[in-house]
Scaffold this motif. Structure first.
Motif, PDB file in Angstrom:
ATOM      1  N   ASN A   1     -34.468 -12.836 -93.687  1.00 46.16           N
ATOM      2  CA  ASN A   1     -35.551 -12.589 -94.629  1.00 46.16           C
ATOM      3  C   ASN A   1     -35.296 -13.304 -95.953  1.00 46.16           C
ATOM      4  O   ASN A   1     -36.211 -13.871 -96.561  1.00 46.16           O
ATOM      5  CB  ASN A   1     -35.705 -11.081 -94.873  1.00 46.16           C
ATOM      6  N   ALA A   2     -34.028 -13.285 -96.392  1.00 48.65           N
ATOM      7  CA  ALA A   2     -33.695 -13.974 -97.634  1.00 48.65           C
ATOM      8  C   ALA A   2     -33.870 -15.476 -97.483  1.00 48.65           C
ATOM      9  O   ALA A   2     -34.352 -16.155 -98.392  1.00 48.65           O
ATOM     10  CB  ALA A   2     -32.258 -13.648 -98.045  1.00 48.65           C
ATOM     11  N   VAL A   3     -33.525 -16.014 -96.308  1.00 43.81           N
ATOM     12  CA  VAL A   3     -33.672 -17.448 -96.095  1.00 43.81           C
ATOM     13  C   VAL A   3     -35.148 -17.841 -96.068  1.00 43.81           C
ATOM     14  O   VAL A   3     -35.545 -18.883 -96.590  1.00 43.81           O
ATOM     15  CB  VAL A   3     -32.976 -17.861 -94.782  1.00 43.81           C
ATOM     16  N   GLU A   4     -35.975 -16.997 -95.458  1.00 46.49           N
ATOM     17  CA  GLU A   4     -37.393 -17.311 -95.388  1.00 46.49           C
ATOM     18  C   GLU A   4     -38.034 -17.298 -96.776  1.00 46.49           C
ATOM     19  O   GLU A   4     -38.872 -18.138 -97.088  1.00 46.49           O
ATOM     20  CB  GLU A   4     -38.096 -16.310 -94.473  1.00 46.49           C
ATOM     21  N   LEU A   5     -37.613 -16.356 -97.604  1.00 42.72           N
ATOM     22  CA  LEU A   5     -38.197 -16.258 -98.938  1.00 42.72           C
ATOM     23  C   LEU A   5     -37.513 -17.197 -99.932  1.00 42.72           C
ATOM     24  O   LEU A   5     -38.166 -17.718-100.832  1.00 42.72           O
ATOM     25  CB  LEU A   5     -38.097 -14.813 -99.437  1.00 42.72           C
ATOM     26  N   TYR A   6     -36.218 -17.392 -99.770  1.00 36.34           N
ATOM     27  CA  TYR A   6     -35.449 -18.196-100.724  1.00 36.34           C
ATOM     28  C   TYR A   6     -34.636 -19.239 -99.943  1.00 36.34           C
ATOM     29  O   TYR A   6     -33.420 -19.102 -99.783  1.00 36.34           O
ATOM     30  CB  TYR A   6     -34.524 -17.301-101.543  1.00 36.34           C
ATOM     31  N   PRO A   7     -35.271 -20.301 -99.446  1.00 35.94           N
ATOM     32  CA  PRO A   7     -34.577 -21.270 -98.585  1.00 35.94           C
ATOM     33  C   PRO A   7     -33.476 -22.043 -99.286  1.00 35.94           C
ATOM     34  O   PRO A   7     -32.618 -22.627 -98.603  1.00 35.94           O
ATOM     35  CB  PRO A   7     -35.714 -22.204 -98.127  1.00 35.94           C
ATOM     36  N   TRP A   8     -33.456 -22.071-100.629  1.00 39.82           N
ATOM     37  CA  TRP A   8     -32.413 -22.820-101.319  1.00 39.82           C
ATOM     38  C   TRP A   8     -31.033 -22.181-101.154  1.00 39.82           C
ATOM     39  O   TRP A   8     -30.024 -22.782-101.499  1.00 39.82           O
ATOM     40  CB  TRP A   8     -32.761 -22.952-102.798  1.00 39.82           C
ATOM     41  N   LEU A   9     -30.985 -20.958-100.596  1.00 37.97           N
ATOM     42  CA  LEU A   9     -29.680 -20.359-100.320  1.00 37.97           C
ATOM     43  C   LEU A   9     -28.925 -21.126 -99.237  1.00 37.97           C
ATOM     44  O   LEU A   9     -27.701 -20.965 -99.103  1.00 37.97           O
ATOM     45  CB  LEU A   9     -29.856 -18.899 -99.893  1.00 37.97           C
ATOM     46  N   MET A  10     -29.625 -21.949 -98.461  1.00 35.42           N
ATOM     47  CA  MET A  10     -28.993 -22.753 -97.404  1.00 35.42           C
ATOM     48  C   MET A  10     -28.453 -24.074 -97.923  1.00 35.42           C
ATOM     49  O   MET A  10     -27.818 -24.820 -97.167  1.00 35.42           O
ATOM     50  CB  MET A  10     -30.007 -23.028 -96.292  1.00 35.42           C
ATOM     51  N   LEU A  11     -28.655 -24.387 -99.195  1.00 33.49           N
ATOM     52  CA  LEU A  11     -28.234 -25.683 -99.729  1.00 33.49           C
ATOM     53  C   LEU A  11     -26.720 -25.930 -99.655  1.00 33.49           C
ATOM     54  O   LEU A  11     -26.302 -27.085 -99.536  1.00 33.49           O
ATOM     55  CB  LEU A  11     -28.716 -25.833-101.174  1.00 33.49           C
ATOM     56  N   PRO A  12     -25.846 -24.906 -99.720  1.00 36.37           N
ATOM     57  CA  PRO A  12     -24.411 -25.190 -99.577  1.00 36.37           C
ATOM     58  C   PRO A  12     -24.024 -25.842 -98.257  1.00 36.37           C
ATOM     59  O   PRO A  12     -22.901 -26.349 -98.144  1.00 36.37           O
ATOM     60  CB  PRO A  12     -23.768 -23.801 -99.719  1.00 36.37           C
ATOM     61  N   VAL A  13     -24.919 -25.834 -97.260  1.00 33.43           N
ATOM     62  CA  VAL A  13     -24.584 -26.508 -96.006  1.00 33.43           C
ATOM     63  C   VAL A  13     -24.667 -28.020 -96.153  1.00 33.43           C
ATOM     64  O   VAL A  13     -24.063 -28.764 -95.358  1.00 33.43           O
ATOM     65  CB  VAL A  13     -25.522 -26.024 -94.872  1.00 33.43           C
ATOM     66  N   VAL A  14     -25.385 -28.510 -97.160  1.00 31.57           N
ATOM     67  CA  VAL A  14     -25.552 -29.962 -97.343  1.00 31.57           C
ATOM     68  C   VAL A  14     -24.216 -30.656 -97.616  1.00 31.57           C
ATOM     69  O   VAL A  14     -23.886 -31.654 -96.953  1.00 31.57           O
ATOM     70  CB  VAL A  14     -26.576 -30.247 -98.456  1.00 31.57           C
ATOM     71  N   PRO A  15     -23.381 -30.194 -98.578  1.00 29.96           N
ATOM     72  CA  PRO A  15     -22.087 -30.869 -98.760  1.00 29.96           C
ATOM     73  C   PRO A  15     -21.188 -30.783 -97.547  1.00 29.96           C
ATOM     74  O   PRO A  15     -20.397 -31.707 -97.298  1.00 29.96           O
ATOM     75  CB  PRO A  15     -21.482 -30.152 -99.971  1.00 29.96           C
ATOM     76  N   VAL A  16     -21.281 -29.705 -96.771  1.00 28.31           N
ATOM     77  CA  VAL A  16     -20.474 -29.607 -95.546  1.00 28.31           C
ATOM     78  C   VAL A  16     -20.855 -30.730 -94.585  1.00 28.31           C
ATOM     79  O   VAL A  16     -19.990 -31.430 -94.032  1.00 28.31           O
ATOM     80  CB  VAL A  16     -20.665 -28.231 -94.883  1.00 28.31           C
ATOM     81  N   ILE A  17     -22.157 -30.933 -94.395  1.00 24.98           N
ATOM     82  CA  ILE A  17     -22.626 -31.991 -93.487  1.00 24.98           C
ATOM     83  C   ILE A  17     -22.201 -33.359 -94.000  1.00 24.98           C
ATOM     84  O   ILE A  17     -21.718 -34.214 -93.236  1.00 24.98           O
ATOM     85  CB  ILE A  17     -24.152 -31.907 -93.325  1.00 24.98           C
ATOM     86  N   LEU A  18     -22.371 -33.601 -95.306  1.00 22.53           N
ATOM     87  CA  LEU A  18     -22.040 -34.913 -95.873  1.00 22.53           C
ATOM     88  C   LEU A  18     -20.549 -35.211 -95.757  1.00 22.53           C
ATOM     89  O   LEU A  18     -20.154 -36.334 -95.412  1.00 22.53           O
ATOM     90  CB  LEU A  18     -22.474 -34.965 -97.336  1.00 22.53           C
ATOM     91  N   VAL A  19     -19.710 -34.221 -96.019  1.00 28.76           N
ATOM     92  CA  VAL A  19     -18.264 -34.441 -95.946  1.00 28.76           C
ATOM     93  C   VAL A  19     -17.827 -34.686 -94.509  1.00 28.76           C
ATOM     94  O   VAL A  19     -17.007 -35.578 -94.235  1.00 28.76           O
ATOM     95  CB  VAL A  19     -17.519 -33.240 -96.560  1.00 28.76           C
ATOM     96  N   VAL A  20     -18.362 -33.920 -93.564  1.00 31.06           N
ATOM     97  CA  VAL A  20     -18.000 -34.121 -92.155  1.00 31.06           C
ATOM     98  C   VAL A  20     -18.426 -35.510 -91.683  1.00 31.06           C
ATOM     99  O   VAL A  20     -17.656 -36.220 -91.019  1.00 31.06           O
ATOM    100  CB  VAL A  20     -18.640 -33.021 -91.292  1.00 31.06           C
ATOM    101  N   LEU A  21     -19.637 -35.928 -92.028  1.00 29.74           N
ATOM    102  CA  LEU A  21     -20.086 -37.268 -91.651  1.00 29.74           C
ATOM    103  C   LEU A  21     -19.240 -38.351 -92.303  1.00 29.74           C
ATOM    104  O   LEU A  21     -18.888 -39.356 -91.668  1.00 29.74           O
ATOM    105  CB  LEU A  21     -21.561 -37.447 -92.034  1.00 29.74           C
ATOM    106  N   ALA A  22     -18.897 -38.163 -93.586  1.00 24.34           N
ATOM    107  CA  ALA A  22     -18.096 -39.162 -94.289  1.00 24.34           C
ATOM    108  C   ALA A  22     -16.720 -39.308 -93.650  1.00 24.34           C
ATOM    109  O   ALA A  22     -16.232 -40.438 -93.460  1.00 24.34           O
ATOM    110  CB  ALA A  22     -17.964 -38.781 -95.761  1.00 24.34           C
ATOM    111  N   PHE A  23     -16.093 -38.206 -93.287  1.00 25.11           N
ATOM    112  CA  PHE A  23     -14.784 -38.291 -92.650  1.00 25.11           C
ATOM    113  C   PHE A  23     -14.887 -38.950 -91.278  1.00 25.11           C
ATOM    114  O   PHE A  23     -13.991 -39.720 -90.890  1.00 25.11           O
ATOM    115  CB  PHE A  23     -14.177 -36.892 -92.520  1.00 25.11           C
TER     116      PHE A  23
END
Length: 381
Positions: free
Chosen positions: A344-366
């Protein structure tokens, strides 16, 4: 029968085609320089290396880079959406600024609604005085790279349920998420190289014992095993001890893959002439393994490091997301993602998922960096 002709003229060395300075430098270059020359032509890998260098350098000045203190709460801006950055206001160039937010609580849906107020132009300040912080716990300071306007707000990635700036917490969380991979890899490589080196060099019952041990470790599902070991950490431990406990768990469970690779390499290299020569000269097994055999495939080990660090980061993120890893007040990307477990929090406040972006970028970079290093390992290819 073909006749053979011999040139009776004296040999003139200057008549032979001479190598260009570039060709001569290439043929005389040491191996590390050949590897670097080929790696530098892999533009994606070079870009990823620079990206990771900047990211790891930033963890030394996280307090300075973050707009707010890690624990600063803004109770008037709970679940505030990201504020976009603008340059022009009413057709005139103003510089970097954000519009102020007007808050309203929807009494029907009980949702916090924010609306940008075009009358409030909050200019972004740089190298300014802001929230107080303790720099690495050594001394107190207030200097920040970027700050909100006086009396304004600057939530570039929004806020969480306590009104804390997500961008600032992501910058602080990088210090934990990035270093836990390096410490875990140090433990994993020490075990993998030692155990795999002994199995590959001695063979026989040592090799059989190590192989059975590796098969036992590899037979367990990775994530459930992480969860089981992380769950037994005492709840009375301080956050610092939990951090080291998770690091040791990740390092202890990641060594079998490297040990198997080292073992297979040493099985083939121990029969080479330089290994036999070192044995005949009386070199001890430890010296032969660490001074002769391991450097022969050091490039493979370097590539393995870059490909194993993302596994550590993903492991910590998964454990913290499930509530079995790091816990507040320690802040990591996984801890931040645990805020988004409520759909429910994700549906109303999707920016709470933004911390996954650096995880994806770092994994791809490595991974891209590892591909570049692996391709550059054979500079003559």
């Amino acid at each position: 029968m073909t006749k053979h002709y011999i040139n009776q003229e004296p040999f003139d060395p200057y008549s032979v085609e001479q190598l260009t300075p570039e060709q001569e430098a290439f043929y005389q270059a040491p191996q590390w320089k050949l590897v670097w020359w080929k790696f530098s032509r892999h533009r994606v890998a070079v870009f990823c290396m620079l990206f990771l260098f900047v990211l790891y350098a930033s963890i030394f000045i996280s307090e300075f880079l973050a707009p707010y203190n890690l624990h600063s709460r803004h109770t008037d801006n709970i679940y505030s959406p990201p504020q976009p950055v603008h340059l022009f206001h009413d057709g005139a160039f103003v510089g970097l600024f954000v519009y102020g937010l007007d808050y309203n609580l929807n009494m029907e849906t009980l949702k916090r609604e924010y609306r940008a107020n075009p009358e409030r132009v909050d200019r972004i300040r740089f190298f300014c005085q802001g929230d107080a912080y303790e720099f690495w716990g050594l001394f107190e300071a207030r200097l920040h790279f970027v700050c909100p306007a006086e009396g304004g707000t600057l939530f570039l990635l929004g806020t969480d349920r306590l009104g804390r700036d997500i961008l600032s917490r992501m910058i602080y969380g990088a210090r934990i998420s990035l270093t836990i991979g390096l410490i875990g890899i140090a433990i994993s490589f020490m075990l993998g190289i030692t155990i795999g080196g002994l199995a590959g060099y001695y063979g026989g019952w040592v090799d059989a014992l190590v192989q059975r041990l590796i098969e036992i470790f590899r037979s367990f599902p990775e994530l459930p095993l992480w969860m089981a070991l992380a769950a037994i950490l005492p709840v009375t431990w301080s956050p610092l001890w939990v951090y080291f406990g998770i690091t040791i768990i990740l390092g202890l469970l990641d060594w079998p893959g490297l040990a198997r690779a080292v073992r297979s390499k040493l099985l083939s290299l121990r029969e080479e002439d330089f290994t036999v020569a070192a044995q005949l000269m009386g070199a001890k097994p430890r010296r032969i393994i660490f001074r002769h055999l391991l450097p022969s495939f050091a490039s493979h080990l370097i590539a393995s490091v870059t490909l194993a660090v993302p596994t550590m980061i993903l492991g910590e993120t998964a454990l913290s997301f499930l509530g079995l890893g790091l816990r507040p007040p320690i802040t990591s990307w996984g801890v931040l993602l645990s805020e988004s477990q409520n759909i429910n929090a994700v549906e109303l406040y999707p920016w709470l998922m933004l911390p996954v972006v650096p995880v994806i970028l770092v994994v791809l970079a490595f991974n891209f960096l590892g591909d570049g290093l692996r391709d550059a390992a054979d500079p003559y290819k």
